[in-house]
Design a protein around this motif. Structure first.
Motif, mmCIF file in Angstrom:
data_model
loop_
_atom_site.group_PDB
_atom_site.id
_atom_site.type_symbol
_atom_site.label_atom_id
_atom_site.label_comp_id
_atom_site.label_asym_id
_atom_site.label_seq_id
_atom_site.Cartn_x
_atom_site.Cartn_y
_atom_site.Cartn_z
ATOM 1 N N ASN A 93 0.816 -1.209 0.000
ATOM 2 C CA ASN A 93 0.000 0.000 0.000
ATOM 3 C C ASN A 93 0.854 1.265 0.000
ATOM 4 O O ASN A 93 0.516 2.255 -0.657
ATOM 5 C CB ASN A 93 -0.938 0.000 1.204
ATOM 6 C CG ASN A 93 -2.289 -0.589 0.879
ATOM 7 O OD1 ASN A 93 -2.478 -1.180 -0.168
ATOM 8 N ND2 ASN A 93 -3.224 -0.441 1.788
ATOM 9 N N LEU A 94 1.949 1.235 0.744
ATOM 10 C CA LEU A 94 2.835 2.400 0.780
ATOM 11 C C LEU A 94 3.413 2.671 -0.608
ATOM 12 O O LEU A 94 3.468 3.829 -1.059
ATOM 13 C CB LEU A 94 3.947 2.180 1.795
ATOM 14 C CG LEU A 94 4.972 3.310 1.940
ATOM 15 C CD1 LEU A 94 4.292 4.629 2.291
ATOM 16 C CD2 LEU A 94 6.009 2.943 3.009
ATOM 17 N N ALA A 95 3.834 1.622 -1.303
ATOM 18 C CA ALA A 95 4.376 1.789 -2.658
ATOM 19 C C ALA A 95 3.316 2.338 -3.604
ATOM 20 O O ALA A 95 3.593 3.202 -4.450
ATOM 21 C CB ALA A 95 4.911 0.455 -3.179
ATOM 22 N N LEU A 96 2.069 1.859 -3.463
ATOM 23 C CA LEU A 96 0.981 2.352 -4.316
ATOM 24 C C LEU A 96 0.706 3.831 -4.060
ATOM 25 O O LEU A 96 0.460 4.598 -4.996
ATOM 26 C CB LEU A 96 -0.287 1.532 -4.073
ATOM 27 C CG LEU A 96 -0.270 0.087 -4.569
ATOM 28 C CD1 LEU A 96 -1.532 -0.633 -4.131
ATOM 29 C CD2 LEU A 96 -0.136 0.036 -6.085
ATOM 30 N N VAL A 97 0.744 4.233 -2.798
ATOM 31 C CA VAL A 97 0.500 5.641 -2.464
ATOM 32 C C VAL A 97 1.609 6.522 -3.031
ATOM 33 O O VAL A 97 1.343 7.581 -3.618
ATOM 34 C CB VAL A 97 0.384 5.811 -0.935
ATOM 35 C CG1 VAL A 97 0.472 7.286 -0.546
ATOM 36 C CG2 VAL A 97 -0.927 5.226 -0.435
ATOM 37 N N VAL A 98 2.863 6.098 -2.890
ATOM 38 C CA VAL A 98 3.981 6.885 -3.425
ATOM 39 C C VAL A 98 3.887 6.946 -4.952
ATOM 40 O O VAL A 98 4.161 7.993 -5.559
ATOM 41 C CB VAL A 98 5.324 6.283 -2.978
ATOM 42 C CG1 VAL A 98 6.496 7.034 -3.617
ATOM 43 C CG2 VAL A 98 5.443 6.335 -1.456
ATOM 44 N N GLU A 99 3.484 5.839 -5.571
ATOM 45 C CA GLU A 99 3.299 5.847 -7.030
ATOM 46 C C GLU A 99 2.224 6.845 -7.438
ATOM 47 O O GLU A 99 2.376 7.595 -8.408
ATOM 48 C CB GLU A 99 2.925 4.447 -7.516
ATOM 49 C CG GLU A 99 2.721 4.376 -9.024
ATOM 50 C CD GLU A 99 2.293 2.989 -9.492
ATOM 51 O OE1 GLU A 99 2.038 2.835 -10.709
ATOM 52 O OE2 GLU A 99 2.191 2.088 -8.649
#
Length: 251
Positions: A122-128
């Motif tokens: 989820n963190l990677a998706l938010v940063v993306e």
């Protein structure tokens, strides 16, 4: 006093002594009883808040999901990462991306073992998605940097997150963690490459081509129609394929 009276008096004293013992035992165990009731109540309330947060998120009630998740923060001894994880996911759904990132980073610091899998995804998706927003605003340098950060988060996700055990603990069993990680890695590499190409200075030949006469309005309209058709077809394909160039929804 007869022997019978002596026996009755002794029996009465024994009963009184037993009552005193039971009373002191009850008083002594009262803190333990209250603590047990508190623990049971806390567990039940945690499940209630978690259920409310999830159900609200599913129906796109992100404010309600965030509010319920914040109820998990108080004295959360069992799964301390869950409150900031759910808060961050709800904030991401509401497109409050910087705040969502901060909460998910807090959750990642608190997570242990396989708990880190969903948090990192989820963190990677938010940063993306923050990179997508920067790209839409025309800030190519920030977009490229954010895509790189999201790619690092994805690539450095522990290999155990691709296991069957990790999948069983997934917050969304219908989405495969391994496929999600692979799709995110490919997508981010493509976005990063595209962004780097956009940042490169134009070659003289490209500048000369820009100075050439522009096509007529009719030709431009034909080209626009073809582009619109291609965009619709690509969007349809991405709708069928979660691993397309679009960014996944946090889960």
């Amino acid at each position: 006093m007869t022997a019978h009276d002596d026996t009755a008096a002794a029996l009465l004293r024994s009963h009184r002594r037993r009552r005193r013992i039971r009373r002191w035992v009850a008083i002594g165990t009262l803190p333990l009883t209250l603590a047990a009731l508190l623990v049971v109540g806390k567990i039940l309330s945690m499940y209630a808040f978690a259920h409310q947060s999830i159900t609200s998120y599913v129906v796109d009630d992100f404010a309600g999901s965030e509010s319920a998740a914040r109820g998990q923060e108080f004295l959360n001894w069992f799964e301390p990462y869950k409150a900031p994880y759910n808060i961050g996911t709800a904030l991401a759904g509401a497109e409050e991306l910087p705040a969502a990132r901060a909460e998910l980073e807090r959750a990642l610091d608190l997570a242990t073992g396989l708990e880190v899998c969903a948090v990192r995804i989820n963190l990677a998706l938010v940063v993306e998605r923050m990179g997508d927003a920067a790209r839409a605003d025309g800030d190519g340098a920030a977009a490229a940097e954010l895509y790189g950060e999201a790619l690092t988060l994805t690539v450095e996700t522990p290999e155990e997150c691709r296991s069957e055990e990790a999948q069983q603990q997934s917050p969304d069993p219908q989405r495969d963690m391994s496929d999600t990680l692979d799709g995110a890695e490919d997508r981010l590499k493509q976005k990063q490459q595209e962004q780097e190409q956009e940042q490169q200075p134009q070659e003289p030949e490209e500048q000369e081509q820009e100075e050439q006469p522009q096509p007529s309005d009719d030709k431009l309209q034909d080209l626009q129609d073809k582009l619109n058709q291609g965009t619709q077809e690509r969007d349809q394909q991405q709708g069928d394929d979660p691993g397309g160039s679009g960014t996944d929804k946090p889960w």
